[in-house]
Design a protein around this motif. Structure first.
Motif, mmCIF file in Angstrom:
data_model
loop_
_atom_site.group_PDB
_atom_site.id
_atom_site.type_symbol
_atom_site.label_atom_id
_atom_site.label_comp_id
_atom_site.label_asym_id
_atom_site.label_seq_id
_atom_site.Cartn_x
_atom_site.Cartn_y
_atom_site.Cartn_z
ATOM 1 N N ALA A 79 0.825 -1.212 0.000
ATOM 2 C CA ALA A 79 0.000 0.000 0.000
ATOM 3 C C ALA A 79 0.859 1.261 0.000
ATOM 4 C CB ALA A 79 -0.931 0.006 1.213
ATOM 5 N N VAL A 80 2.123 1.113 0.362
ATOM 6 C CA VAL A 80 3.048 2.254 0.411
ATOM 7 C C VAL A 80 3.688 2.436 -0.960
ATOM 8 C CG1 VAL A 80 5.120 3.169 1.533
ATOM 9 C CG2 VAL A 80 3.495 1.768 2.843
ATOM 10 N N PRO A 81 3.796 3.681 -1.460
ATOM 11 C CA PRO A 81 4.451 3.903 -2.756
ATOM 12 C C PRO A 81 5.842 3.277 -2.795
ATOM 13 C CG PRO A 81 3.367 5.912 -2.014
ATOM 14 C CD PRO A 81 3.267 4.925 -0.878
ATOM 15 N N THR A 82 6.220 2.788 -3.947
ATOM 16 C CA THR A 82 7.461 2.016 -4.087
ATOM 17 C C THR A 82 8.668 2.692 -3.452
ATOM 18 O OG1 THR A 82 6.622 1.076 -6.150
ATOM 19 C CG2 THR A 82 8.989 0.896 -5.740
ATOM 20 N N GLY A 83 8.875 3.965 -3.712
ATOM 21 C CA GLY A 83 10.058 4.645 -3.202
ATOM 22 C C GLY A 83 10.020 4.956 -1.718
ATOM 23 N N GLU A 84 8.888 4.706 -1.073
ATOM 24 C CA GLU A 84 8.730 5.059 0.340
ATOM 25 C C GLU A 84 8.607 3.841 1.249
ATOM 26 O OE1 GLU A 84 5.507 7.836 0.749
ATOM 27 O OE2 GLU A 84 6.032 8.875 -1.111
ATOM 28 N N ARG A 85 8.728 2.663 0.711
ATOM 29 C CA ARG A 85 8.563 1.458 1.518
ATOM 30 C C ARG A 85 9.731 1.310 2.496
ATOM 31 N NH1 ARG A 85 6.549 -2.169 -3.637
ATOM 32 N NH2 ARG A 85 4.423 -1.324 -3.656
ATOM 33 N N PRO A 86 9.442 0.897 3.729
ATOM 34 C CA PRO A 86 10.498 0.834 4.752
ATOM 35 C C PRO A 86 11.562 -0.220 4.482
ATOM 36 C CG PRO A 86 8.446 -0.155 5.561
ATOM 37 C CD PRO A 86 8.127 0.516 4.268
ATOM 38 N N VAL A 87 11.188 -1.294 3.761
ATOM 39 C CA VAL A 87 12.156 -2.344 3.448
ATOM 40 C C VAL A 87 11.910 -2.840 2.028
ATOM 41 C CG1 VAL A 87 12.403 -3.124 5.842
ATOM 42 C CG2 VAL A 87 10.640 -4.155 4.379
ATOM 43 N N PRO A 88 12.959 -3.355 1.351
ATOM 44 C CA PRO A 88 12.753 -3.966 0.032
ATOM 45 C C PRO A 88 12.060 -5.309 0.170
ATOM 46 C CG PRO A 88 15.025 -4.245 0.717
ATOM 47 C CD PRO A 88 14.379 -3.352 1.748
ATOM 48 N N VAL A 89 11.602 -5.842 -0.939
ATOM 49 C CA VAL A 89 10.863 -7.103 -0.895
ATOM 50 C C VAL A 89 11.714 -8.227 -0.313
ATOM 51 C CG1 VAL A 89 11.487 -7.732 -3.269
ATOM 52 C CG2 VAL A 89 9.407 -8.678 -2.240
ATOM 53 N N SER A 90 13.019 -8.214 -0.580
ATOM 54 C CA SER A 90 13.881 -9.290 -0.069
ATOM 55 C C SER A 90 13.888 -9.318 1.458
ATOM 56 C CB SER A 90 15.311 -9.123 -0.599
ATOM 57 O OG SER A 90 15.842 -7.866 -0.215
ATOM 58 N N VAL A 91 13.900 -8.140 2.070
ATOM 59 C CA VAL A 91 13.903 -8.065 3.537
ATOM 60 C C VAL A 91 12.538 -8.456 4.089
ATOM 61 C CG1 VAL A 91 14.142 -6.528 5.525
ATOM 62 C CG2 VAL A 91 15.733 -6.336 3.605
ATOM 63 N N LEU A 92 11.484 -8.019 3.412
ATOM 64 C CA LEU A 92 10.137 -8.400 3.848
ATOM 65 C C LEU A 92 9.980 -9.923 3.846
ATOM 66 C CD1 LEU A 92 7.226 -7.683 4.618
ATOM 67 C CD2 LEU A 92 6.703 -7.540 2.167
ATOM 68 N N VAL A 93 10.430 -10.554 2.786
ATOM 69 C CA VAL A 93 10.343 -12.012 2.698
ATOM 70 C C VAL A 93 11.173 -12.660 3.799
ATOM 71 C CG1 VAL A 93 10.944 -14.023 1.285
ATOM 72 C CG2 VAL A 93 9.826 -12.044 0.230
ATOM 73 N N GLU A 94 12.379 -12.136 4.027
ATOM 74 C CA GLU A 94 13.241 -12.672 5.076
ATOM 75 C C GLU A 94 12.568 -12.579 6.440
ATOM 76 O OE1 GLU A 94 17.543 -11.523 7.107
ATOM 77 O OE2 GLU A 94 17.180 -11.018 4.996
ATOM 78 N N GLU A 95 11.927 -11.460 6.707
ATOM 79 C CA GLU A 95 11.239 -11.272 7.984
ATOM 80 C C GLU A 95 10.059 -12.228 8.127
ATOM 81 O OE1 GLU A 95 12.246 -6.493 8.561
ATOM 82 O OE2 GLU A 95 10.204 -7.146 8.084
#
Length: 207
Positions: free
Chosen positions: A177-193
């Protein structure tokens, strides 16, 4: 059974191409058209006339295959659920841990690409029918089975994996839901978490 019906063309217009299809193929065609449309169009705004016209058949014939608009919608939603499972399938030749990471990433990416549509699936898209929730249940159950098999999770812990998928869906929906350039973490970190959360939950439930 086959059909070759098509709506009558206005005077002077080029008549639609008639296609003879079996009943099964016609249903498949109609579902494919609807699935493409409901990605962007709420069910309450879906025009059955438009669907019939695109298929080159009459509105009456469409309702021969699907007695009500809800029946048609549910067929499309069931197809969407099957597509989600296909799109998030991991490479079964990979080690179990990598399969889990892969299917998690594919699910996050699937939600990111079709966020509004995924929300519509989760919340029923305005149709009060218990079969809508059954579609999402089948997606979650299929995703759960993949993790259980990949990691060799005991059957008693299956509910933990299923609950973890709900957590992962929520994380992906919030993140996307957050615009791409404003996301707190990249997808790789989200998946890791998310994967780390799975192992933590499994460890706690074993204690």
């Amino acid at each position: 059974m086959s059909d070759d019906s098509a709506p009558a063309a206005p005077a002077g217009a080029t008549p639609p191409v008639r296609r003879r299809l079996s009943a099964q193929d016609r249903r498949r065609q109609l579902v494919a058209i609807g699935l493409a449309k409901i990605v962007e169009t709420p069910i309450q705004d879906l025009s059955m006339d438009d669907v019939a016209a695109e298929a080159g058949i009459s509105r009456g014939l469409l309702f021969h295959y699907f007695p009500t608009k809800t029946d048609y919608y549910l067929a499309c939603i069931a197809a969407a659920g099957r597509r989600i499972l296909r799109n998030t399938a991991p490479d079964e030749g990979l080690p179990g841990e990598q399969q889990v990471e892969m299917t998690t990433r594919l699910m996050v990416e699937q939600i990111e690409r079709r966020r509004d549509f995924y929300l519509a699936l989760v919340h029923g898209h305005g149709v009060a029918d218990p079969r809508v929730s059954e579609v999402m249940d089948s997606v979650r159950e299929g995703s759960t089975e993949r993790v259980v098999v990949a990691l060799g999770v005991p059957e008693v812990q299956r509910p933990v994996v299923r609950a973890w998928w709900a957590y992962t869906e929520d994380r992906a929906l919030t993140w996307s839901a957050v615009p791409t350039g404003e996301r707190p973490v990249p997808v790789s970190v989200l998946v890791e978490e998310c994967v780390a959360a799975l192992h933590a939950l499994l460890a706690v439930s074993r204690a």
